[in-house]
Scaffold this active site. Structure first.
Site, PDB file in Angstrom:
ATOM      1  N   CYS A 113       4.877  -2.425   8.604  1.00  0.00           N
ATOM      2  CA  CYS A 113       5.235  -1.105   9.140  1.00  0.00           C
ATOM      3  C   CYS A 113       4.811  -0.950  10.593  1.00  0.00           C
ATOM      4  CB  CYS A 113       4.595  -0.021   8.284  1.00  0.00           C
ATOM      5  SG  CYS A 113       5.298   0.028   6.644  1.00  0.00           S
ATOM      6  N   SER A 155      -5.816   5.213   5.229  1.00  0.00           N
ATOM      7  CA  SER A 155      -4.788   4.269   5.611  1.00  0.00           C
ATOM      8  C   SER A 155      -4.731   4.218   7.128  1.00  0.00           C
ATOM      9  CB  SER A 155      -3.461   4.785   5.058  1.00  0.00           C
ATOM     10  OG  SER A 155      -2.392   4.387   5.856  1.00  0.00           O
ATOM     11  N   CYS A 168       0.802  -7.958   5.241  1.00  0.00           N
ATOM     12  CA  CYS A 168       0.425  -6.569   5.029  1.00  0.00           C
ATOM     13  C   CYS A 168      -1.048  -6.375   4.680  1.00  0.00           C
ATOM     14  CB  CYS A 168       1.397  -5.919   4.057  1.00  0.00           C
ATOM     15  SG  CYS A 168       3.018  -5.659   4.845  1.00  0.00           S
ATOM     16  N   ASP A 169      -1.333  -5.076   4.385  1.00  0.00           N
ATOM     17  CA  ASP A 169      -2.685  -4.539   4.491  1.00  0.00           C
ATOM     18  C   ASP A 169      -3.814  -5.377   3.935  1.00  0.00           C
ATOM     19  OD1 ASP A 169      -2.241  -0.977   4.412  1.00  0.00           O
ATOM     20  OD2 ASP A 169      -1.051  -2.539   5.321  1.00  0.00           O
ATOM     21  N   LYS A 170      -3.695  -5.844   2.692  1.00  0.00           N
ATOM     22  CA  LYS A 170      -4.837  -6.565   2.092  1.00  0.00           C
ATOM     23  C   LYS A 170      -4.600  -8.071   2.056  1.00  0.00           C
ATOM     24  CE  LYS A 170      -6.591  -2.622   1.406  1.00  0.00           C
ATOM     25  NZ  LYS A 170      -5.403  -1.964   2.011  1.00  0.00           N
ATOM     26  N   ASP A 205       0.830  -1.229   0.000  1.00  0.00           N
ATOM     27  CA  ASP A 205       0.000   0.000   0.000  1.00  0.00           C
ATOM     28  C   ASP A 205       0.848   1.256   0.000  1.00  0.00           C
ATOM     29  OD1 ASP A 205      -3.166  -0.403   1.775  1.00  0.00           O
ATOM     30  OD2 ASP A 205      -2.326  -1.443   0.045  1.00  0.00           O
TER      31      ASP A 205
HETATM   32  C1  1QQ Z   1       1.448   3.435   6.941  1.00  0.00           C
HETATM   33  C2  1QQ Z   1       0.488   3.221   5.855  1.00  0.00           C
HETATM   34  C3  1QQ Z   1       0.270   1.804   5.516  1.00  0.00           C
HETATM   35  C4  1QQ Z   1       1.242   1.431   4.427  1.00  0.00           C
HETATM   36  C5  1QQ Z   1      -1.143   1.614   5.072  1.00  0.00           C
HETATM   37  O1  1QQ Z   1      -1.469   1.734   3.908  1.00  0.00           O
HETATM   38  C6  1QQ Z   1      -2.195   1.303   6.055  1.00  0.00           C
HETATM   39  O2  1QQ Z   1      -1.895   1.225   7.235  1.00  0.00           O
HETATM   40  O3  1QQ Z   1      -3.351   1.131   5.604  1.00  0.00           O
HETATM   41 MG    MG Z   2      -3.279   0.562   3.632  1.00  0.00          MG
END
Ligand code: 1QQ
Ligand code: MG
Length: 615
Positions: free
Chosen positions: A195, A517, A122-124, A81
């Site tokens: 992150c 986000s 991560c996000d998705k 993202d």
């Molecule tokens: C810090 C932002 C991250 C990459 C993101 O897209 C979210 O947390 O949705």
């Molecule tokens: Mg995101």
């Protein structure tokens, strides 16, 4: 007794050809008849949360073999993202959730797989895999790749923790030197892992723990710490146990839908509200509930948000704490422990690893157990060395953070607020609701009234913010960025962060039918439903209209009388016909994205796929 699904392709004379193909993948005689476990990996070099997963899949697979299963690995895609953000790449982020879920369905059903371990991060990717688990309902264990360490750098002579949001905000802040922007860029993301703030990835990996679908520490134990090896090994062992419990003993609590019940969704949402998770979690939990056929709705979230206190504040809502600090305070199970003390959890329901959530908390909450192994587990510390190697350091904090008044995790007396870190707002602007992360809203902005300034794309609002076109006190409206209208419901991270860069984040509101986000903060209201492309009232707002946002009253109102709205509606119908579209916007939409836009439901339903005719 349910038969192992894999028997379909591994048993009987007429499956000789299928078996010949299984043999060509490396199976031998004694492997036939064992549970076939998919290692659903998501390794990619495009995402720091996934760059280290190539070897992790092998660790899990080895544990599956050792436990008597047959491990077969495949990979999903994984969109970053943060790299896709701020340009048309972000149009693909949310749609990739459905693509990931579908790709898992295809592989699991095409090959009659018995069970799966989902290695996400991560996000998705975590939500895409969770959707698949709810849809397929085969025994499943979730284990993420683990969070990234927070960055550290010295600015103005002061050392501080950093993350990519700091780099983003500084990059557009004219008062920050090139040298400091460079220092932030080079420090913000120091290791592999998701992150380091309570952004969407960490929020979802923490929720997987609270739902009971992931192992203790899944959401907070750093990707670089060697203690995470135990999670991967246990995941491979546990999935074979779950498969046997289901196929040989018909124990339905070994299935995702036997774990992710309505009560589990309430538990997960209580955690989310208590920790001020990313607003994307609302979208994904609603979508998961849809796939699991659990009647968990935005109204349930609204109800919970009014009674669950805000017990944990993490970046971007504060600069004091990152996810590694949540771990040091006892991790997600410690927050669950505080919620249990307040009577806000269903503790009798099972998890994949414990007979009940209560037993999980008893055994793992550092305030409930004196077990030194558990206390050591949560003393796991960042290594402080730039690396993309997982399991590469063993540093430990001297002591846990057990300060429940001023520390990272609070009890009720130390709570940031008696109502939670997320809120659902309703009103004529959002008949079907919208969402705001109250954890990130300055106290003085919980009630906000101002004139609207309307934009019909993320690109346009970003330019206006950076070019000084926004007055303090404005309610910035970004529309036609919803699930259908984008299509793809972009995250408005750049606009929300640039308001911080130019010093308007405490004097302007930003509302959208798109989403935010997990890195967004401020008075950022997203998921406005119905969206403009579904003829929602947000499509009728004009510059100068007065908009009122009141978090405590849970309302968002457009101060325009009904007659005027009807006039505007007629004019918009005349311009657009039944499917409203923006005025001047040149955005190339591929067939893949157009197909998504035609089959996606409202954000108030989780932006799930629908086969209902498009409005
Ligand atoms: C810090 C932002 C991250 C990459 C993101 O897209 C979210 O947390 O949705
Ligand atoms: Mg995101």
């Amino acid at each position: 007794m349910p038969a192992y699904r894999s028997r379909t392709t591994t048993s009987g004379r007429r499956m000789a050809s299928a078996r010949s193909l299984w043999r060509a993948t490396g199976l031998v005689d004694e492997d036939f008849g064992k549970p076939i476990v998919a290692i659903v990996n998501s390794y990619t070099q495009f995402v720091p949360g996934h760059v280290h997963l190539k070897g992790i899949g092998d660790i899990v697979a080895e544990a599956v073999w050792a436990a008597g299963g047959v491990a077969r690995e495949f990979n999903t895609i994984a969109v970053d993202d943060g790299i896709a953000m701020g340009h048309h790449g972000m149009l693909y982020s949310l749609p990739s959730r459905e693509l990931i879920a579908d790709s898992i369905e295809y592989m699991i059903n095409a090959h009659c797989v018995d069970a799966m371990v989902c290695i996400s991060n991560c996000d998705k990717i975590t939500p895409g895999m969770l959707l698949a688990a709810m849809r397929l309902n085969v025994p499943t264990v979730f284990v993420s790749g683990g969070p990234m360490e927070a960055g550290r750098t010295t600015l103005g002579g002061v050392e501080r923790a950093t993350d990519l949001i700091d780099a983003m905000a500084a990059s557009a802040d004219p008062t920050v030197s090139d040298a400091d922007v460079d220092a932030l860029e080079r420090s913000a993301c120091p290791t592999c892992g998701s992150c380091s703030g309570m952004f969407s990835a960490n929020s979802m990996n923490c929720l997987a723990e609270a739902l009971g679908l992931a192992l203790p520490g899944n959401g907070s134990l750093l990707a670089t710490h060697e203690l995470r090896l135990g999670l991967y090994e246990r995941a491979g062992e546990l999935i074979v146990e779950l498969a046997r419990r289901w196929y040989e003993h018909e124990d339905a609590t070994a299935l995702p839908r036997g774990i992710a019940t309505f009560e589990a969704f309430e538990n997960a949402m209580a955690l989310d509200i208590a920790m001020g998770g990313s607003t994307n979690t609302v979208l994904h939990l609603l979508a998961m509930a849809g796939e699991a056929e659990v009647d968990f709705t935005l109204a349930d979230i609204d109800r919970l948000s009014r009674r669950v206190p805000h017990l944990c504040k993490v970046a971007p809502s504060t600069g004091r704490f990152h996810i590694e600090d949540v771990h040091r305070a006892g991790g997600i199970v410690a927050i669950l422990g505080e919620l249990r003390r307040l009577g806000l959890l269903h503790t009798e329901i099972p998890t994949i690893h414990s007979s009940s959530l209560g037993a999980f908390i008893d055994a793992w909450d550092v305030r409930s157990t004196g077990d030194p192994a558990v206390h050591d587990f949560f003393r796991a510390a960042p290594g402080g060395v730039r690396t993309i190697q997982p399991l590469s350091q063993d540093r430990m904090h001297e002591a846990l953070d057990l300060d429940r008044r001023e520390g990272c995790i609070r009890d009720l007396d130390g709570a940031y607020s008696r109502d939670g870190g997320l809120a659902v707002l309703y009103g004529n602007l959002a008949r079907d609701g919208c969402i705001v992360k109250t954890a990130g809203v300055p106290a003085e902005m919980r009630r906000f009234v101002g004139p609207a300034r309307v934009f019909e794309s993320q690109e346009a609002v970003t330019v206006a913010i950076l070019e000084g076109g926004i007055e303090p006190g404005t309610v910035i409206v970004v529309r036609y960025e919803g699930p259908k209208g984008g299509p793809g419901m972009q995250e408005m991270l750049y606009p929300s962060t640039y308001l911080r860069s130019v010093g308007l984040d405490r004097s302007c509101a930003l509302i959208t039918d798109g989403r935010f986000s997990g890195g967004s903060s401020g008075l950022s209201v997203g998921h406005i439903s119905p969206e403009a492309a579904e003829a929602g009232v947000i499509g009728l707002v004009e510059d100068g209209d007065v908009i009122r946002i009141d978090i405590d009253d849970r309302c968002i109102e457009l101060a325009v009388d009904e007659d005027e709205l009807q006039r505007r509606r007629a004019a918009t119908d005349a311009r657009c016909g039944p499917v409203w579209r923006p005025g001047e916007r040149h955005r190339p939409i591929s067939r893949a994205l157009a197909l998504y836009g035609r089959t996606v439901a409202s954000a108030s339903k989780g932006a799930v796929r629908t086969l209902d005719p498009v409005g």
